[in-house]
Scaffold this active site. Structure first.
Site, PDB file in Angstrom:
ATOM      1  N   SER A  24       0.828  -1.213   0.000  1.00 45.41           N
ATOM      2  CA  SER A  24       0.000   0.000   0.000  1.00 45.41           C
ATOM      3  C   SER A  24       0.863   1.263   0.000  1.00 45.41           C
ATOM      4  O   SER A  24       0.328   2.372  -0.054  1.00 45.41           O
ATOM      5  CB  SER A  24      -0.929  -0.004   1.224  1.00 45.41           C
ATOM      6  OG  SER A  24      -0.206  -0.228   2.409  1.00 45.41           O
ATOM      7  N   ASN A 111      -2.322  -2.980  12.947  1.00 46.44           N
ATOM      8  CA  ASN A 111      -3.782  -2.805  12.865  1.00 46.44           C
ATOM      9  C   ASN A 111      -4.267  -1.606  13.681  1.00 46.44           C
ATOM     10  O   ASN A 111      -5.103  -0.826  13.219  1.00 46.44           O
ATOM     11  CB  ASN A 111      -4.502  -4.077  13.314  1.00 46.44           C
ATOM     12  CG  ASN A 111      -4.205  -5.239  12.394  1.00 46.44           C
ATOM     13  OD1 ASN A 111      -3.581  -5.063  11.356  1.00 46.44           O
ATOM     14  ND2 ASN A 111      -4.640  -6.430  12.771  1.00 46.44           N
ATOM     15  N   THR A 156     -39.762  27.284  -9.794  1.00 48.78           N
ATOM     16  CA  THR A 156     -40.061  25.904  -9.412  1.00 48.78           C
ATOM     17  C   THR A 156     -40.241  25.200 -10.747  1.00 48.78           C
ATOM     18  O   THR A 156     -40.735  25.806 -11.701  1.00 48.78           O
ATOM     19  CB  THR A 156     -41.341  25.783  -8.556  1.00 48.78           C
ATOM     20  OG1 THR A 156     -42.446  26.233  -9.341  1.00 48.78           O
ATOM     21  CG2 THR A 156     -41.273  26.614  -7.283  1.00 48.78           C
ATOM     22  N   SER A 278     -12.941  27.559 -26.758  1.00 46.87           N
ATOM     23  CA  SER A 278     -13.092  26.386 -27.613  1.00 46.87           C
ATOM     24  C   SER A 278     -12.029  26.453 -28.696  1.00 46.87           C
ATOM     25  O   SER A 278     -11.675  27.537 -29.167  1.00 46.87           O
ATOM     26  CB  SER A 278     -14.486  26.403 -28.231  1.00 46.87           C
ATOM     27  OG  SER A 278     -14.489  25.692 -29.449  1.00 46.87           O
ATOM     28  N   LYS A 284     -16.731  31.095 -27.937  1.00 43.64           N
ATOM     29  CA  LYS A 284     -17.052  30.338 -26.729  1.00 43.64           C
ATOM     30  C   LYS A 284     -16.234  30.726 -25.509  1.00 43.64           C
ATOM     31  O   LYS A 284     -15.036  30.966 -25.582  1.00 43.64           O
ATOM     32  CB  LYS A 284     -16.840  28.832 -26.973  1.00 43.64           C
ATOM     33  CG  LYS A 284     -17.853  28.194 -27.885  1.00 43.64           C
ATOM     34  CD  LYS A 284     -19.275  28.181 -27.317  1.00 43.64           C
ATOM     35  CE  LYS A 284     -19.442  27.140 -26.240  1.00 43.64           C
ATOM     36  NZ  LYS A 284     -19.439  25.787 -26.795  1.00 43.64           N
ATOM     37  N   ASN A 286     -16.292  28.752 -22.012  1.00 48.69           N
ATOM     38  CA  ASN A 286     -16.958  27.627 -21.346  1.00 48.69           C
ATOM     39  C   ASN A 286     -16.780  27.649 -19.827  1.00 48.69           C
ATOM     40  O   ASN A 286     -15.678  27.905 -19.346  1.00 48.69           O
ATOM     41  CB  ASN A 286     -16.417  26.306 -21.900  1.00 48.69           C
ATOM     42  CG  ASN A 286     -16.747  26.140 -23.367  1.00 48.69           C
ATOM     43  OD1 ASN A 286     -17.788  26.609 -23.832  1.00 48.69           O
ATOM     44  ND2 ASN A 286     -15.851  25.514 -24.107  1.00 48.69           N
ATOM     45  N   GLU A 291     -18.564  23.029 -14.379  1.00 50.63           N
ATOM     46  CA  GLU A 291     -18.845  21.748 -15.053  1.00 50.63           C
ATOM     47  C   GLU A 291     -18.039  20.621 -14.418  1.00 50.63           C
ATOM     48  O   GLU A 291     -18.541  19.523 -14.182  1.00 50.63           O
ATOM     49  CB  GLU A 291     -18.501  21.840 -16.540  1.00 50.63           C
ATOM     50  CG  GLU A 291     -19.485  22.663 -17.345  1.00 50.63           C
ATOM     51  CD  GLU A 291     -19.039  22.769 -18.796  1.00 50.63           C
ATOM     52  OE1 GLU A 291     -19.683  22.144 -19.656  1.00 50.63           O
ATOM     53  OE2 GLU A 291     -18.030  23.454 -19.089  1.00 50.63           O
ATOM     54  N   TYR A 318      -9.722  -7.042  12.015  1.00 52.47           N
ATOM     55  CA  TYR A 318      -9.076  -6.502  10.819  1.00 52.47           C
ATOM     56  C   TYR A 318      -9.070  -7.528   9.690  1.00 52.47           C
ATOM     57  O   TYR A 318      -8.865  -8.718   9.907  1.00 52.47           O
ATOM     58  CB  TYR A 318      -7.625  -6.087  11.134  1.00 52.47           C
ATOM     59  CG  TYR A 318      -6.896  -5.562   9.915  1.00 52.47           C
ATOM     60  CD1 TYR A 318      -7.052  -4.239   9.502  1.00 52.47           C
ATOM     61  CD2 TYR A 318      -6.093  -6.402   9.137  1.00 52.47           C
ATOM     62  CE1 TYR A 318      -6.414  -3.762   8.363  1.00 52.47           C
ATOM     63  CE2 TYR A 318      -5.449  -5.935   8.005  1.00 52.47           C
ATOM     64  CZ  TYR A 318      -5.616  -4.608   7.625  1.00 52.47           C
ATOM     65  OH  TYR A 318      -4.993  -4.146   6.502  1.00 52.47           O
ATOM     66  N   GLN A 323      -7.405  -2.331   3.698  1.00 55.45           N
ATOM     67  CA  GLN A 323      -6.355  -1.497   3.109  1.00 55.45           C
ATOM     68  C   GLN A 323      -6.920  -0.699   1.932  1.00 55.45           C
ATOM     69  O   GLN A 323      -6.383   0.347   1.566  1.00 55.45           O
ATOM     70  CB  GLN A 323      -5.201  -2.397   2.662  1.00 55.45           C
ATOM     71  CG  GLN A 323      -4.074  -1.679   1.987  1.00 55.45           C
ATOM     72  CD  GLN A 323      -2.856  -2.561   1.862  1.00 55.45           C
ATOM     73  OE1 GLN A 323      -2.208  -2.875   2.840  1.00 55.45           O
ATOM     74  NE2 GLN A 323      -2.545  -2.987   0.644  1.00 55.45           N
ATOM     75  N   LYS A 326      -8.166   3.412   1.717  1.00 57.51           N
ATOM     76  CA  LYS A 326      -7.410   4.667   1.612  1.00 57.51           C
ATOM     77  C   LYS A 326      -7.644   5.442   0.331  1.00 57.51           C
ATOM     78  O   LYS A 326      -7.867   6.649   0.362  1.00 57.51           O
ATOM     79  CB  LYS A 326      -5.927   4.381   1.800  1.00 57.51           C
ATOM     80  CG  LYS A 326      -5.693   3.835   3.178  1.00 57.51           C
ATOM     81  CD  LYS A 326      -4.291   3.689   3.583  1.00 57.51           C
ATOM     82  CE  LYS A 326      -4.274   2.900   4.860  1.00 57.51           C
ATOM     83  NZ  LYS A 326      -5.025   1.619   4.780  1.00 57.51           N
TER      84      LYS A 326
END
Ligand code: ARG
Length: 456
Positions: A24, A111, A156, A278, A284, A286, A291, A318, A323, A326
């Site tokens: 890990s 552990n 609404t 763009s 454009k 953006n 987004e 454990y 592991q 994470k």
């Protein structure tokens, strides 16, 4: 390594791959300083309790400090063969101070060590995230304060409903962020308990002092059950739930910013630094940042589901499966921090096109409810008033007029209760400012709310 005929060709690379597969260290280096923080407190406690000598404890602590310096200077080389952060640090310690370094792991297991490391790390990150949330909250409040006179359409079903103050809309998001803060503080209290001393699963026969370690490490108390201490990942799941809800809020705001910055709405302009162009369409601009935040919401939800699924049905205590906690947790933290940081600045720098908002608010018969409320005040039951105004709106649609543009005679086609004072009720200002009760959109109510926020 194997007497099998194919062994010479197979075993070596397989073992190496297994080593890589199970390690890990590739993704948990960020735990380094917390691992050392926990180990230093543990070593000092071992010395105080005379489980090791004070001199040995001091040697271990100064060795750990050296390693910490190297980690902070990015000079420590991590080895996959040493599997995880705990064994990497311990092996370096023994390399540097000799066999005495091997005494650090007395009365402890990886552990309970990993359980304390993640808690220390997450606690630190939560404090940073809380400060980012506060900053976003301030940006929203600041927007509300600066644009107190801007009226926009309230929706609404994304259909024009009633006019509202833009400030009121911004403060709606402030409410969501404030709840997110409160959720985060709650979960921080719940997990701020010290698991060291649980050992591998059953506790330790050494005369350790868990309470002292807890105090040194800033925990509120010690955990109460060793089996649970090493196998509880509720706190990571709770954090990811918090993060999912927060990202849901940010994605709603993102969606609105994206809509509002389109040519069709044209309510706001995001600062150039938060947009891109763009490669083919020169006109454009953006809204990439909102987004992306909207898009990243998906991975944060995914991380929550990963963790829930990871922990589902795991027997105590454990299991190596854990592991896998994470990467989803780390990715969630990074994503939330990045999104909050960029949002706070983007909101603060956004340009509001109040005139366009106002024009839109005046469209769509947004003060129809005010005409109905007017009739109610003149004694008409609300259901009948609703009918009267429904017909009035149909007349407006057929004649291409908005409600305030009707003549008194036209109003009176539908109800003779309507008199000349109707015009005092159907302007945008009148509609907004009539809603004075706490939580309403009137300038007065919003100003009261802003004052309350400033003095709290
Ligand atoms: N790297 C391990 C993890 O993250 C540390 C605990 C290892 N414990 C063990 N018994 N193999 O979960």
């Amino acid at each position: 390594m194997s007497s099998k005929l194919w062994g010479g060709r197979f075993t070596q690379p397989t073992d190496k791959f297994v080593e890589e597969f199970t390690a890990s260290i590739g993704f948990e280096q960020r735990l380094g300083r917390y691992d050392i923080q926990g180990s230093k407190a543990h070593a000092e406690m071992l010395g105080r309790q005379e489980i090791i000598t004070t001199a040995e404890a001091e040697q271990i602590i100064s060795g750990l400090d050296d390693i910490l310096n190297d980690i902070e200077a990015d000079k420590l080389e991590f080895s996959v063969a040493l599997e995880d952060i705990h064994m990497n640090v311990e092996a370096r310690l023994i390399e540097r101070i000799g066999a005495v370094g091997g005494k650090l792991h007395t009365g402890r297991s990886r552990n309970d060590q990993v359980a304390v490391d993640i808690r220390l790390y997450l606690r630190d990150e939560i404090d940073t995230i809380l400060s980012y949330l506060k900053k976003l909250e301030s940006s929203l409040i600041q927007q509300a304060e600066i644009h107190l006179d801007v009226i926009m359409p309230g929706y609404t079903h994304l259909q024009t409903a009633q006019p509202v103050l833009y400030s009121h809309h911004m403060l709606a998001y402030r409410e969501m962020i404030a709840r997110d803060c409160s959720r985060l503080r709650d979960l921080r209290v719940r997990f701020n308990q010290m698991p060291l001393g649980a050992g591998a699963l059953a506790g330790t026969p050494f005369p350790i002092d868990r309470e002292w370690v807890a105090e040194q490490l800033g925990f509120d108390s010690v955990t109460r059950n060793s089996l649970d201490s090493v196998s509880d990942r509720d706190f990571a799941i709770e954090f990811c739930s918090f993060a999912g809800i927060l990202m849901m809020h940010l994605s709603r705001l993102s969606e609105e910013l994206i809509l509002w910055s389109s040519a069709d709405f044209d309510f706001i302009e995001l600062s150039d630094s938060f947009c891109t162009g763009s490669s083919i369409m020169p006109q454009k601009k953006n809204p990439d940042v909102p987004e992306l935040v909207r898009g990243k919401t998906g991975r944060v939800y995914g991380n929550l589901i990963s963790l829930l699924t990871l922990m589902k049905s795991l027997p105590l205590a454990y299991n190596k499966d854990m592991q896998e906690d994470k990467e989803p947790l780390f990715d969630t933290i990074d994503t939330v921090k990045g999104s909050l940081k960029i949002f706070a600045d983007m909101i603060a720098e956004m340009k509001v096109k109040g005139d366009n908002m106002r024009v839109a608010a005046a469209r769509g018969f947004s003060t129809a409810t005010d005409v109905a409320d007017y009739c109610v005040r003149k004694g008409l039951p609300f259901r009948q008033a609703h009918e009267v105004v429904g017909k009035t709106v149909r007349y407006c649609v057929e004649n291409g007029k908005e409600i305030p543009e009707l003549s008194l005679a036209e109003f009176q086609i539908f109800s003779d209760l309507i008199e000349a004072d109707i015009y005092d009720y159907v302007t945008l200002e009148a509609s907004v400012n009539a809603r004075k009760a706490t939580g309403g959109t009137s300038r007065e109510a919003v100003k009261r709310e802003l004052n309350r926020l400033k003095s709290s």
